[in-house]
Design an enzyme around this catalytic site. Structure first.
Site, PDB file in Angstrom:
ATOM      1  N   SER A 105      -1.724  -2.312 -12.551  1.00 24.25           N
ATOM      2  CA  SER A 105      -2.024  -1.463 -13.699  1.00 24.25           C
ATOM      3  C   SER A 105      -3.483  -1.036 -13.719  1.00 24.25           C
ATOM      4  O   SER A 105      -3.801   0.081 -14.112  1.00 24.25           O
ATOM      5  CB  SER A 105      -1.681  -2.201 -14.991  1.00 24.25           C
ATOM      6  OG  SER A 105      -0.293  -2.453 -15.054  1.00 24.25           O
ATOM      7  N   ALA A 106      -4.399  -1.921 -13.315  1.00 28.59           N
ATOM      8  CA  ALA A 106      -5.820  -1.583 -13.293  1.00 28.59           C
ATOM      9  C   ALA A 106      -6.247  -0.988 -11.952  1.00 28.59           C
ATOM     10  O   ALA A 106      -7.004  -0.007 -11.908  1.00 28.59           O
ATOM     11  CB  ALA A 106      -6.653  -2.821 -13.605  1.00 28.59           C
ATOM     12  N   GLU A 141      -3.030  -3.851  -1.519  1.00 27.42           N
ATOM     13  CA  GLU A 141      -1.887  -4.286  -2.323  1.00 27.42           C
ATOM     14  C   GLU A 141      -1.042  -5.255  -1.502  1.00 27.42           C
ATOM     15  O   GLU A 141      -0.613  -4.934  -0.384  1.00 27.42           O
ATOM     16  CB  GLU A 141      -1.043  -3.096  -2.758  1.00 27.42           C
ATOM     17  CG  GLU A 141       0.318  -3.433  -3.356  1.00 27.42           C
ATOM     18  CD  GLU A 141       0.252  -4.417  -4.516  1.00 27.42           C
ATOM     19  OE1 GLU A 141       1.128  -5.308  -4.579  1.00 27.42           O
ATOM     20  OE2 GLU A 141      -0.673  -4.318  -5.341  1.00 27.42           O
ATOM     21  N   ALA A 142      -0.803  -6.451  -2.058  1.00 23.11           N
ATOM     22  CA  ALA A 142      -0.033  -7.465  -1.333  1.00 23.11           C
ATOM     23  C   ALA A 142       1.422  -7.064  -1.178  1.00 23.11           C
ATOM     24  O   ALA A 142       2.076  -7.448  -0.202  1.00 23.11           O
ATOM     25  CB  ALA A 142      -0.135  -8.803  -2.057  1.00 23.11           C
ATOM     26  N   HIS A 146       2.463 -11.316 -20.967  1.00 27.16           N
ATOM     27  CA  HIS A 146       1.175 -10.707 -21.301  1.00 27.16           C
ATOM     28  C   HIS A 146       0.006 -11.638 -20.991  1.00 27.16           C
ATOM     29  O   HIS A 146      -0.855 -11.863 -21.845  1.00 27.16           O
ATOM     30  CB  HIS A 146       1.131 -10.350 -22.792  1.00 27.16           C
ATOM     31  CG  HIS A 146       2.158  -9.378 -23.239  1.00 27.16           C
ATOM     32  ND1 HIS A 146       2.518  -9.235 -24.575  1.00 27.16           N
ATOM     33  CD2 HIS A 146       2.896  -8.467 -22.553  1.00 27.16           C
ATOM     34  CE1 HIS A 146       3.436  -8.291 -24.678  1.00 27.16           C
ATOM     35  NE2 HIS A 146       3.695  -7.826 -23.469  1.00 27.16           N
TER      36      HIS A 146
END
Length: 527
Positions: free
Chosen positions: A14-15, A35-36, A460
């Site tokens: 998201s970030a 990105e994994a 969250h």
């Protein structure tokens, strides 16, 4: 193999997707995004109502927490998106920012530049709201924020029951006030999920100064003295180094950002020393974990629900017109309430879902139904993320410590009583068939037993690399140079709402902080 860039970003969630897009706007800098997971090409990603089927697949980090002392020592399922877009590719697409007091409290605690009036422009910069621009919303940004195209009648019944129980209607949780009941706006475009990869990354991926590496698992940070100089990562059965001449930005999320820092020698001595990891900087990395605990009441119902949403007719409607039940994000409606007296803002959020949700979302509903109930959104409990092993591929240990404080238990008990009261209102009595999973009574003992048995995370997690303890107010890690963290882990306290919108805002602001240059890092404990 060694590669050289100006900025290296770890995590295309998201970030990270926001940061990669914003930093690569400058054609004179080279940006790498690691990105994994893999590409976000699975068709299930774009179909909103079926996001739970991605749980426990290759698209999910599939974590299980340690035994929870406040929840009968149950281990909680902790899904995280493992693909471009990260959790924005697997979440419920809810766009809600939190309360003004959340951000003003950050600023009051010393996080300069993070008050509500400071961050509102960053929310608006991202946003392309279907309702248009106004004092609280933006238009023309990359992130489409839209109305639901599902509009399930059961959600209307739940909202009306809350209204009948005395709660105000609120058409915009991101407007002048947060409190009340209504429907969420969603990060969707034409009825389809819009992740940060869709909104920010894919439109600019052809930029010659932007390199995106998937299946690139960061194993440790590299240093040249005090300077973070790059990242070691594993890809295609090879270990490679990638170097950053300006900065490394860790955006791996509230579980994996602290893990990467600790594996690299930045963390608490009680975690690193037993693993044989040399301490580079002693910081409380992984502490201060905050998350939202949800306890749903589940009822079977009469009338339409999402139980039969996955029909051939609905798939055809979704494909042709982007409408119908498959556009549902599941929790379509909500309420923000002050369950306890004397609190200055909502301490409980309700999600209203036209389908049953239990067992952490891992069990398919067996009948048409609905789910709703309290989420403790201003928790005083604090958990922790810990290393399981010095091996980078080992999954981290997580304990949320839900319901371990008197304040959290009091909010939950009051919220459960509010939920039971709503079930007795005419709007819900007209559609409820029978209780499916509800408390045995409204006594404190039965309510808490139910909460310990049925409680779950709403996914969250925040605050494990928080401002003021691990990073300063410009998100720079204390004690080292050229290293920032920019994701939900930097929140000093969790917001009173679903956290994806705030995470996107953090990345927008981080991009400006990075582009504006930096003074010398502050001393630890000074933001």
């Amino acid at each position: 193999m060694s590669e050289q860039f100006d900025y290296v970003i770890v995590g295309a969630g998201s970030a990270g997707c926001v940061l990669a897009a914003r930093l690569s706007e400058d054609p004179d800098v080279r940006v790498a995004l690691l990105e994994a997971g893999g590409e976000d090409t699975a068709p299930e990603i774009r179909i909103p109502a079926i996001f739970p089927i991605m749980f426990k697949t290759e698209l999910d980090w599939d974590l299980f927490g340690d035994p929870e002392p406040g929840m009968d020592n149950r281990r909680l399922y902790l899904p995280r998106g493992r693909m471009l877009g990260g959790c924005s590719s697997i979440n419920a697409m809810i766009y809600v920012r939190g309360n003004r007091l959340d951000y003003d409290a950050w600023a009051a605690a010393g996080c300069d530049g993070w008050g509500y009036d400071d961050v509102l422009p960053y929310f608006k910069r991202s946003e392309d709201n279907e309702r248009g621009a106004d004092a609280y919303h933006g238009a023309g940004g990359p992130l489409t924020v839209s109305e639901s195209r599902s509009m399930q009648p059961l959600v209307d019944a739940m909202i009306e029951a809350a209204h009948q129980a005395g709660h105000e209607l609120n058409p915009d949780f991101n407007g002048a006030r947060q409190e009340g009941v209504g429907r969420f706006q969603l990060t969707q475009r034409d009825g389809r999920r819009l992740s940060t990869a869709d909104a920010f990354l894919h439109p600019v991926r052809s930029r010659p100064n932007l390199t995106v590496l998937t299946h690139a698992y960061a194993t440790r940070l590299l240093f040249d003295g005090r300077q973070a100089s790059g990242v070691q990562y594993a890809r295609l059965n090879e270990t490679r180094d990638i170097h950053a001449s300006r900065e490394v930005i860790v955006s791996a999320g509230a579980y994996y950002s602290p893990q990467l820092l600790m594996l690299s020698g930045i963390g608490p001595e009680d975690q690193l020393a037993p693993m044989g990891i040399e301490i580079r900087e002693a910081l409380p990395v992984g502490a201060n974990l905050q998350d939202h605990c949800m306890v749903n009441l589940n009822y079977t119902t009469t009338g339409p629900s999402l139980f039969d949403a996955a029909s051939p007719e609905n798939f055809a409607l979704f494909a042709a017109e982007g409408r119908g039940p498959l556009t549902s994000n599941i929790p379509e409606g909500a309420g923000f309430f002050r369950a306890r007296s004397g609190v200055p803002a909502p301490d409980v959020e309700f999600h209203f879902a036209p389908g049953m949700l239990y067992d952490g979302g891992l069990t398919a509903p067996e009948a048409p139904g609905m789910a709703y109930g309290p989420v403790v959104i201003k928790p005083t409990s604090r958990g922790r993320v810990m290393l399981r092993s010095p091996m980078p591929q080992a999954k981290p240990r997580v304990v949320c410590n839900f319901l371990t404080t008197e304040e959290d238990r009091a909010s939950l008990l009051a919220g459960l009583r509010m939920a039971l009261e709503m079930a007795e209102q005419p709007a819900l009595r007209a559609v409820i068939d029978r209780p499916f999973r509800v408390p045995e009574s409204d006594s404190d003992e039965d309510l808490m037993a139910f909460a310990r048995r049925e409680g779950m995370t709403v996914f969250h997690p925040t605050s494990t690399c928080s401002m003021g303890s691990v990073v300063d107010s410009e998100l720079r890690v204390y004690g080292v140079d050229g290293l920032r963290v920019a994701d939900a882990s930097v929140m000093p306290e969790i917001t009173r709402a679903n956290t994806n919108a705030a995470t996107i805002m953090i990345a927008e602001k981080a991009a400006d902080l990075i582009r504006s240059g930096s003074r010398a890092p502050a001393a630890a404990g000074v933001v």
